[in-house]
Scaffold this motif. Structure first.
Motif, PDB file in Angstrom:
ATOM      1  N   HIS A 127       0.823  -1.205   0.000  1.00 25.39           N
ATOM      2  CA  HIS A 127       0.000   0.000   0.000  1.00 25.39           C
ATOM      3  C   HIS A 127       0.865   1.267   0.000  1.00 25.39           C
ATOM      4  CE1 HIS A 127      -3.553   2.429   0.780  1.00 25.39           C
ATOM      5  NE2 HIS A 127      -2.863   3.053   1.719  1.00 25.39           N
ATOM      6  N   SER A 128       1.957   1.234   0.743  1.00 20.95           N
ATOM      7  CA  SER A 128       2.793   2.433   0.885  1.00 20.95           C
ATOM      8  C   SER A 128       3.455   2.857  -0.420  1.00 20.95           C
ATOM      9  CB  SER A 128       3.851   2.230   1.971  1.00 20.95           C
ATOM     10  OG  SER A 128       4.845   1.327   1.543  1.00 20.95           O
ATOM     11  N   VAL A 129       3.551   1.941  -1.401  1.00 22.52           N
ATOM     12  CA  VAL A 129       4.166   2.286  -2.691  1.00 22.52           C
ATOM     13  C   VAL A 129       3.157   2.260  -3.842  1.00 22.52           C
ATOM     14  CG1 VAL A 129       6.468   1.534  -1.975  1.00 22.52           C
ATOM     15  CG2 VAL A 129       4.947  -0.090  -3.156  1.00 22.52           C
ATOM     16  N   GLY A 130       1.895   2.027  -3.527  1.00 18.21           N
ATOM     17  CA  GLY A 130       0.859   2.032  -4.559  1.00 18.21           C
ATOM     18  C   GLY A 130       0.753   0.768  -5.374  1.00 18.21           C
ATOM     19  N   ALA A 131       1.334  -0.340  -4.868  1.00 22.55           N
ATOM     20  CA  ALA A 131       1.240  -1.622  -5.574  1.00 22.55           C
ATOM     21  C   ALA A 131      -0.142  -2.237  -5.367  1.00 22.55           C
ATOM     22  CB  ALA A 131       2.318  -2.583  -5.071  1.00 22.55           C
ATOM     23  N   THR A 132      -0.552  -3.083  -6.286  1.00 16.87           N
ATOM     24  CA  THR A 132      -1.774  -3.862  -6.124  1.00 16.87           C
ATOM     25  C   THR A 132      -1.525  -4.890  -5.029  1.00 16.87           C
ATOM     26  OG1 THR A 132      -2.390  -3.527  -8.426  1.00 16.87           O
ATOM     27  CG2 THR A 132      -3.379  -5.424  -7.306  1.00 16.87           C
ATOM     28  N   LYS A 133      -2.502  -5.058  -4.136  1.00 16.79           N
ATOM     29  CA  LYS A 133      -2.343  -5.901  -2.959  1.00 16.79           C
ATOM     30  C   LYS A 133      -3.227  -7.140  -3.043  1.00 16.79           C
ATOM     31  CE  LYS A 133      -3.913  -2.298  -0.854  1.00 16.79           C
ATOM     32  NZ  LYS A 133      -3.979  -1.450  -2.029  1.00 16.79           N
ATOM     33  N   ILE A 134      -2.596  -8.316  -2.954  1.00 22.21           N
ATOM     34  CA  ILE A 134      -3.363  -9.564  -2.909  1.00 22.21           C
ATOM     35  C   ILE A 134      -3.019 -10.294  -1.624  1.00 22.21           C
ATOM     36  CG2 ILE A 134      -3.854 -11.783  -3.972  1.00 22.21           C
ATOM     37  CD1 ILE A 134      -3.094 -10.594  -6.667  1.00 22.21           C
ATOM     38  N   LEU A 135      -4.030 -10.528  -0.811  1.00 19.94           N
ATOM     39  CA  LEU A 135      -3.877 -11.299   0.414  1.00 19.94           C
ATOM     40  C   LEU A 135      -4.297 -12.731   0.133  1.00 19.94           C
ATOM     41  CD1 LEU A 135      -3.319 -11.021   3.570  1.00 19.94           C
ATOM     42  CD2 LEU A 135      -5.818 -11.123   3.763  1.00 19.94           C
ATOM     43  N   VAL A 136      -3.414 -13.688   0.408  1.00 20.78           N
ATOM     44  CA  VAL A 136      -3.768 -15.101   0.282  1.00 20.78           C
ATOM     45  C   VAL A 136      -4.247 -15.605   1.635  1.00 20.78           C
ATOM     46  CG1 VAL A 136      -2.280 -15.637  -1.694  1.00 20.78           C
ATOM     47  CG2 VAL A 136      -1.362 -15.838   0.635  1.00 20.78           C
ATOM     48  N   LEU A 137      -5.163 -16.559   1.621  1.00 21.38           N
ATOM     49  CA  LEU A 137      -5.727 -17.082   2.861  1.00 21.38           C
ATOM     50  C   LEU A 137      -4.906 -18.228   3.452  1.00 21.38           C
ATOM     51  CD1 LEU A 137      -9.531 -16.897   1.988  1.00 21.38           C
ATOM     52  CD2 LEU A 137      -8.166 -15.330   3.406  1.00 21.38           C
ATOM     53  N   THR A 138      -3.810 -18.595   2.803  1.00 21.56           N
ATOM     54  CA  THR A 138      -2.910 -19.606   3.352  1.00 21.56           C
ATOM     55  C   THR A 138      -2.036 -18.950   4.423  1.00 21.56           C
ATOM     56  OG1 THR A 138      -1.410 -19.152   1.505  1.00 21.56           O
ATOM     57  CG2 THR A 138      -2.874 -21.061   1.285  1.00 21.56           C
ATOM     58  N   GLY A 139      -1.258 -19.733   5.153  1.00 21.69           N
ATOM     59  CA  GLY A 139      -0.385 -19.186   6.181  1.00 21.69           C
ATOM     60  C   GLY A 139      -1.179 -18.408   7.214  1.00 21.69           C
ATOM     61  N   TRP A 140      -0.798 -17.132   7.402  1.00 22.12           N
ATOM     62  CA  TRP A 140      -1.480 -16.260   8.360  1.00 22.12           C
ATOM     63  C   TRP A 140      -2.664 -15.520   7.725  1.00 22.12           C
ATOM     64  CZ3 TRP A 140      -0.232 -17.255  13.100  1.00 22.12           C
ATOM     65  CH2 TRP A 140       1.063 -17.646  13.418  1.00 22.12           C
ATOM     66  N   GLY A 141      -2.951 -15.778   6.457  1.00 23.28           N
ATOM     67  CA  GLY A 141      -3.938 -14.986   5.725  1.00 23.28           C
ATOM     68  C   GLY A 141      -5.312 -14.919   6.338  1.00 23.28           C
ATOM     69  N   TYR A 142      -5.864 -16.058   6.707  1.00 23.14           N
ATOM     70  CA  TYR A 142      -7.220 -16.063   7.266  1.00 23.14           C
ATOM     71  C   TYR A 142      -7.261 -15.264   8.562  1.00 23.14           C
ATOM     72  CZ  TYR A 142     -11.768 -17.554   8.870  1.00 23.14           C
ATOM     73  OH  TYR A 142     -13.063 -17.550   9.317  1.00 23.14           O
ATOM     74  N   GLY A 143      -6.296 -15.486   9.445  1.00 25.91           N
ATOM     75  CA  GLY A 143      -6.244 -14.751  10.705  1.00 25.91           C
ATOM     76  C   GLY A 143      -6.003 -13.270  10.473  1.00 25.91           C
ATOM     77  N   SER A 144      -5.169 -12.959   9.499  1.00 23.30           N
ATOM     78  CA  SER A 144      -4.864 -11.567   9.177  1.00 23.30           C
ATOM     79  C   SER A 144      -6.116 -10.832   8.715  1.00 23.30           C
ATOM     80  CB  SER A 144      -3.783 -11.526   8.095  1.00 23.30           C
ATOM     81  OG  SER A 144      -3.223 -10.263   7.980  1.00 23.30           O
TER      82      SER A 144
END
Length: 177
Positions: A127-144
């Motif tokens: 977000h701080s550099v204006g990139a497109t952001k994709i959150l994956v639900l693997t790893g910490w994703g769901y909790g995040s």
């Protein structure tokens, strides 16, 4: 939008659980190599972008990680070896690694994508550099996305993906628009 590059977090995104696993013991998810190859087949550069503070503790080396990312055919790897307490400019959520990649490869970071499983580091750095952001639900994703959402509540991911393969399929479809 023509995507210039994709930054990908390691732990919990490419494989593992989100916790540190030494490169000699790390296994990517069954679909990760296929997903990465899809980006290469579409002439999109892929860069690892990962915090690995265990390097500062002597539990692994930068070279261990570089060799690992080379084995997955990443174009380059940007690795923060510092402790979160070191106050360096590269530890996500700070954008130092992204800015380094931008300078090295002459990237317009607004034409890049960041895939990761942690909102309070990966999504905030992107977000701080204006990139497109994709959150994956693997790893910490769901909790995040759920119990830790307050830590990055002011930021919305551009896409929430089931996993790395889903994220990359979305990127390729957007890149063709």
């Amino acid at each position: 939008m023509k995507i210039e590059a994709v930054f990908i977090d390691r732990d919990g995104t490419i494989g593992g659980t989100g916790h540190f696993i030494h490169p000699k013991d790390f296994s990517p998810f069954s679909f990760s190599r296929t997903a990465l190859q899809m980006l290469k087949d579409n002439n999109i550069k892929i860069f690892a972008c990962t915090n690995q503070h265990r390097i500062s503790r002597g539990e692994a080396t930068l070279d261990d990680f570089y060799k690992e990312f080379q084995s997955y055919e990443f174009d380059d790897a940007f690795i923060c070896p510092h402790s979160p307490d070191d106050d360096c400019i590269c530890h996500k959520p700070k954008p130092g690694m992204l800015l380094e990649a931008s300078k090295k490869y002459k990237l317009d970071l607004t034409k890049t994508v960041f895939i990761g499983d942690v909102g309070s580091t990966d999504m905030m750095a992107a977000h701080s550099v204006g990139a497109t952001k994709i959150l994956v639900l693997t790893g910490w994703g769901y909790g995040s996305l759920n119990q830790y959402r307050k830590e990055w509540a002011e930021i919305e991911p551009d896409y929430v993906a089931e996993d790395l393969l889903d994220a990359i399929k979305w990127i390729i479809s957007k890149n063709k628009e």
